[in-house]
Design an enzyme around this catalytic site. Structure first.
Site, PDB file in Angstrom:
ATOM      1  N   GLY A   1      14.781  14.005  80.439  1.00 38.35           N
ATOM      2  CA  GLY A   1      15.568  14.549  81.555  1.00 38.35           C
ATOM      3  C   GLY A   1      14.890  14.291  82.884  1.00 38.35           C
ATOM      4  O   GLY A   1      13.656  14.398  82.988  1.00 38.35           O
TER       5      GLY A   1
ATOM      6  N   HIS B   1      -7.400  55.764  59.966  1.00 43.70           N
ATOM      7  CA  HIS B   1      -8.707  55.488  59.388  1.00 43.70           C
ATOM      8  C   HIS B   1      -8.532  54.998  57.960  1.00 43.70           C
ATOM      9  O   HIS B   1      -7.738  55.576  57.229  1.00 43.70           O
ATOM     10  CB  HIS B   1      -9.558  56.774  59.382  1.00 43.70           C
ATOM     11  CG  HIS B   1     -10.884  56.599  58.725  1.00 43.70           C
ATOM     12  ND1 HIS B   1     -11.918  55.931  59.338  1.00 43.70           N
ATOM     13  CD2 HIS B   1     -11.336  56.982  57.491  1.00 43.70           C
ATOM     14  CE1 HIS B   1     -12.958  55.915  58.523  1.00 43.70           C
ATOM     15  NE2 HIS B   1     -12.635  56.544  57.401  1.00 43.70           N
TER      16      HIS B   1
HETATM   17  P1  FAD Z   1       5.291  22.371  76.014  1.00 42.64           P
HETATM   18  O1  FAD Z   1       5.110  23.181  74.804  1.00 42.64           O
HETATM   19  O2  FAD Z   1       4.317  21.287  76.307  1.00 42.64           O
HETATM   20  O3  FAD Z   1       6.750  21.754  75.910  1.00 42.64           O
HETATM   21  C1  FAD Z   1       7.277  20.898  76.850  1.00 42.64           C
HETATM   22  C2  FAD Z   1       8.379  20.092  76.213  1.00 42.64           C
HETATM   23  O4  FAD Z   1       9.052  19.354  77.220  1.00 42.64           O
HETATM   24  C3  FAD Z   1       7.874  19.055  75.209  1.00 42.64           C
HETATM   25  O5  FAD Z   1       8.697  19.052  74.090  1.00 42.64           O
HETATM   26  C4  FAD Z   1       7.985  17.750  75.969  1.00 42.64           C
HETATM   27  O6  FAD Z   1       8.165  16.625  75.112  1.00 42.64           O
HETATM   28  C5  FAD Z   1       9.222  18.007  76.793  1.00 42.64           C
HETATM   29  N1  FAD Z   1       9.358  17.198  78.006  1.00 42.64           N
HETATM   30  C6  FAD Z   1       8.417  16.911  78.936  1.00 42.64           C
HETATM   31  N2  FAD Z   1       8.962  16.211  79.946  1.00 42.64           N
HETATM   32  C7  FAD Z   1      10.268  16.057  79.641  1.00 42.64           C
HETATM   33  C8  FAD Z   1      11.346  15.426  80.288  1.00 42.64           C
HETATM   34  N3  FAD Z   1      11.207  14.858  81.485  1.00 42.64           N
HETATM   35  N4  FAD Z   1      12.550  15.424  79.682  1.00 42.64           N
HETATM   36  C9  FAD Z   1      12.698  16.027  78.482  1.00 42.64           C
HETATM   37  N5  FAD Z   1      11.725  16.648  77.833  1.00 42.64           N
HETATM   38  C10 FAD Z   1      10.520  16.666  78.409  1.00 42.64           C
HETATM   39  N6  FAD Z   1      -1.202  28.607  73.538  1.00 42.64           N
HETATM   40  C11 FAD Z   1      -1.188  29.876  73.097  1.00 42.64           C
HETATM   41  O7  FAD Z   1      -0.665  30.756  73.790  1.00 42.64           O
HETATM   42  N7  FAD Z   1      -1.723  30.213  71.890  1.00 42.64           N
HETATM   43  C12 FAD Z   1      -2.320  29.298  71.086  1.00 42.64           C
HETATM   44  O8  FAD Z   1      -2.796  29.640  70.016  1.00 42.64           O
HETATM   45  C13 FAD Z   1      -2.355  27.952  71.535  1.00 42.64           C
HETATM   46  N8  FAD Z   1      -2.915  27.007  70.767  1.00 42.64           N
HETATM   47  C14 FAD Z   1      -2.928  25.715  71.207  1.00 42.64           C
HETATM   48  C15 FAD Z   1      -3.539  24.749  70.404  1.00 42.64           C
HETATM   49  C16 FAD Z   1      -3.576  23.445  70.816  1.00 42.64           C
HETATM   50  C17 FAD Z   1      -4.248  22.410  69.944  1.00 42.64           C
HETATM   51  C18 FAD Z   1      -2.979  23.075  72.048  1.00 42.64           C
HETATM   52  C19 FAD Z   1      -2.966  21.645  72.493  1.00 42.64           C
HETATM   53  C20 FAD Z   1      -2.366  24.007  72.840  1.00 42.64           C
HETATM   54  C21 FAD Z   1      -2.344  25.352  72.438  1.00 42.64           C
HETATM   55  N9  FAD Z   1      -1.771  26.349  73.220  1.00 42.64           N
HETATM   56  C22 FAD Z   1      -1.769  27.638  72.777  1.00 42.64           C
HETATM   57  C23 FAD Z   1      -1.146  26.046  74.507  1.00 42.64           C
HETATM   58  C24 FAD Z   1       0.386  25.974  74.323  1.00 42.64           C
HETATM   59  O9  FAD Z   1       0.682  24.985  73.375  1.00 42.64           O
HETATM   60  C25 FAD Z   1       1.047  25.670  75.642  1.00 42.64           C
HETATM   61  O10 FAD Z   1       0.638  26.616  76.600  1.00 42.64           O
HETATM   62  C26 FAD Z   1       2.558  25.740  75.500  1.00 42.64           C
HETATM   63  O11 FAD Z   1       3.010  24.812  74.544  1.00 42.64           O
HETATM   64  C27 FAD Z   1       3.240  25.464  76.837  1.00 42.64           C
HETATM   65  O12 FAD Z   1       4.607  25.589  76.674  1.00 42.64           O
HETATM   66  P2  FAD Z   1       5.630  24.794  77.600  1.00 42.64           P
HETATM   67  O13 FAD Z   1       6.978  25.157  77.099  1.00 42.64           O
HETATM   68  O14 FAD Z   1       5.312  25.006  79.022  1.00 42.64           O
HETATM   69  O15 FAD Z   1       5.348  23.253  77.334  1.00 42.64           O
END
Ligand code: FAD
Ligand code: NAD
Length: 478
Positions: free
Chosen positions: A122, A449
């Site tokens: 997007g 407890h």
């Molecule tokens: P994301 O989950 O990154 O999702 C974004 C989505 O948008 C993706 O599907 C991407 O492909 C899509 N996208 C991007 N640009 C576009 C576009 N232009 N058009 C269409 N689609 C697009 N957080 C926690 O709170 N607890 C945890 O235990 C934890 N463990 C983690 C472990 C690992 C190994 C990692 C890497 C991260 C972890 N995190 C954890 C962090 C967490 O994954 C992120 O904070 C969270 O996923 C962010 O959510 P979001 O929706 O902002 O983005």
């Protein structure tokens, strides 16, 4: 003719899918565009968190912990396993099953709430048009757009990803065998969690951390205790280590780094680079929209996640603040509700942080060093798990709970934990703080407890020098 929606969300990670579902619950017509592909190349919801982050990492942490318990801690409980072995393929299959059940669950929720899922990339154009490229190429007309494009691992010049030997967190969740010697650059949350998984499964793990201070974002007392325990588990954590260069050879990677003793070299079978993540903004919006990014490259937003453009919002990892799924989810709900005319806010002071290692580390609110640096007077109550019956029965009696309460009002300013199941215990602290609890309020609450949560109760008692299961200096009749 482009289809019209009340809300178009770009990104279906926890921030985006939560925003989409909440907006649909509120009666809005919603589409969610997402470009994540699974290993077969098919579209899948859930973003980083479900596919390559929170969920698969926790599945591997859980299984590796069970393995460790059986192997190393079983005998102390009188359990001996004659032929304990690790089936890594089955362990990965379990992780993949958990992921696919949860991602399909999001698709079901989209269907149930009437959210239109549009696989593809997007891009925000001028006049609130979202252009979708890929198989479902089309243009969508949106009254409101929510950018939730998430983040990607930072690539280091001195150790660039090659997908084989030098890998990011996503690849490190899918190794096909246990490396004999594993290097990790960055002893942050990813480095510690994934380093722990592979250490438990038998790898020698060396973590190279640039900072002199270990876990600088955590309470110093907690970080000290955690470092002691991680070192005892065999994680070789080298602080103040700056990576200069890495060289991929046939079956190994040689990493050259500098620390206070000069230049050093390490040879490892694989190298995970976990030095943070950067916001996904490439190809997210057309320049003529005039969308503003901040100096760090995040989409610029105010406290209500409004960008500089009318009706355009951004949530989750693509905006300022901790890169945590629950923070993004709360922002998604806030934005959906504000679009629907409510006045929801997010309490950024109470975002819980958890590191799912052994011991677990969890906190909410201010650290002791922050209170000191801002000159706020406080009283601390610390209670060790060594004096908690349940922790002892579990054989996990190290670590402690600490409560920091305002010296004048007694209001709780921060709660810090290191020890067993702190990821769950921290919820009680967050709840108490969100209701503005004093340490006395916690003190006057009855806890079952024997539970680990009694350590939270006793730390509140300790603020007033009244902990029962702890010999404390006598306080004058409090
Ligand atoms: P994301 O989950 O990154 O999702 C974004 C989505 O948008 C993706 O599907 C991407 O492909 C899509 N996208 C991007 N640009 C576009 C576009 N232009 N058009 C269409 N689609 C697009 N957080 C926690 O709170 N607890 C945890 O235990 C934890 N463990 C983690 C472990 C690992 C190994 C990692 C890497 C991260 C972890 N995190 C954890 C962090 C967490 O994954 C992120 O904070 C969270 O996923 C962010 O959510 P979001 O929706 O902002 O983005
Ligand atoms: P991080 O910011 O947690 O840790 C990165 C570490 O790498 C820091 O300690 C930093 O000092 C170090 N570093 C940076 N550059 C370096 C260099 N050149 N050489 C050596 N060390 C260097 O980042 P992460 O561990 O990659 O995690 C990314 C994000 O994902 C974090 O914001 C985190 O909140 C989130 N996450 C959360 C969880 C959880 O909630 N349990 C789990 C995993 C990831």
């Amino acid at each position: 003719m482009s289809e019209r929606f009340d809300v178009v969300v770009i990104g279906a990670g926890p921030a985006g899918y939560t925003a989409a579902i909440r907006a649909a619950q509120l009666g809005l017509k919603v589409a969610c565009v997402d470009d994540w592909r699974d290993t077969q190349g098919g579209p899948v919801l859930g973003g980083t968190c479900l596919n390559a982050g929170c969920i698969p990492s926790k599945a591997l942490l859980e299984t590796s912990e069970l393995y460790l318990l059986a192997r190393d801690h079983g005998p102390a409980h009188g359990l001996r396993f004659k032929e304990l072995s690790l089936d890594l393929t089955a362990m990965m299959a379990h992780k993949d099953k958990v992921v696919s059940e949860l991602t399909r669950g999001i698709a079901t929720l989209f269907k149930a709430n009437g959210v239109t899922w549009i696989p593809g990339h997007g891009k925000l154009l001028a006049k609130n048009i979202v252009e979708v490229s890929g198989q479902s190429a089309q243009q969508l007309q949106a009254e409101h757009v929510i950018l939730a494009s998430g983040s990607t691992p930072v690539n280091l010049k001195s150790a660039p990803f090659d997908g084989q030997r030098i890998v990011d967190s996503q690849s490190a969740l899918a190794f096909k065998d246990v490396p004999q010697r594993l290097g990790v650059i960055g002893a942050g949350v990813v480095g510690l969690e994934l380093g722990s998984v592979w250490r438990r499964l038998g790898a020698e793990v060396v973590l190279l951390e640039a900072q002199e201070n270990f876990l600088s974002m955590a309470d110093e007392q907690v970080a000290r205790e955690a470092l002691k325990q991680f070192t005892a588990e065999g994680l070789d954590i080298r602080l103040g280590a700056r990576v200069l260069h890495s060289q991929v050879e046939k079956n190994a990677v040689t990493v050259r780094y500098q620390d206070k003793d000069g230049e050093n070299e390490e040879s490892v079978e694989r190298l995970i680079v976990a030095v943070g993540r950067r916001p996904n903004t490439d190809g997210l919006f057309a320049a003529e929209t005039g969308l503003l990014l901040d100096e760090w490259g995040f989409v610029h937003v105010d406290e209500h996640c409004r960008t500089n453009l009318p009706n355009i919002y951004a949530v989750g990892d693509v905006v300022r603040g901790p890169m945590l799924a629950h923070k993004g989810m709360d922002e998604g709900v806030m934005v959906a509700e504000r679009i629907a005319g409510h006045s929801t806010t997010v309490n950024y002071d109470l975002v819980p942080s958890v590191i799912y290692t052994q011991p677990e580390i969890a906190w909410v609110g201010k650290t002791e060093q922050t209170l000191k640096s801002t000159g706020e007077s406080y009283r601390a109550g610390v209670f060790p798990f060594a004096a908690n019956g349940r922790a002892k029965a579990m054989g996990e009696a190290s670590g402690f709970v600490k409560i920091l309460a305002d010296a004048r009002t007694d209001r709780v300013r921060g709660v810090h934990m290191v020890g067993p199941v702190c990821s769950e215990l921290i919820a009680a602290a967050g709840l108490a703080m969100s209701f503005g609890a004093s340490s006395e309020d916690i003190m006057l609450t009855m806890f079952a407890h024997p539970t680990l949560s009694e350590a939270f109760h006793e730390s509140a008692l300790a603020v007033a020098g009244r902990a029962i299961h702890l010999a404390q200096p006598r306080h004058p009749k409090t």
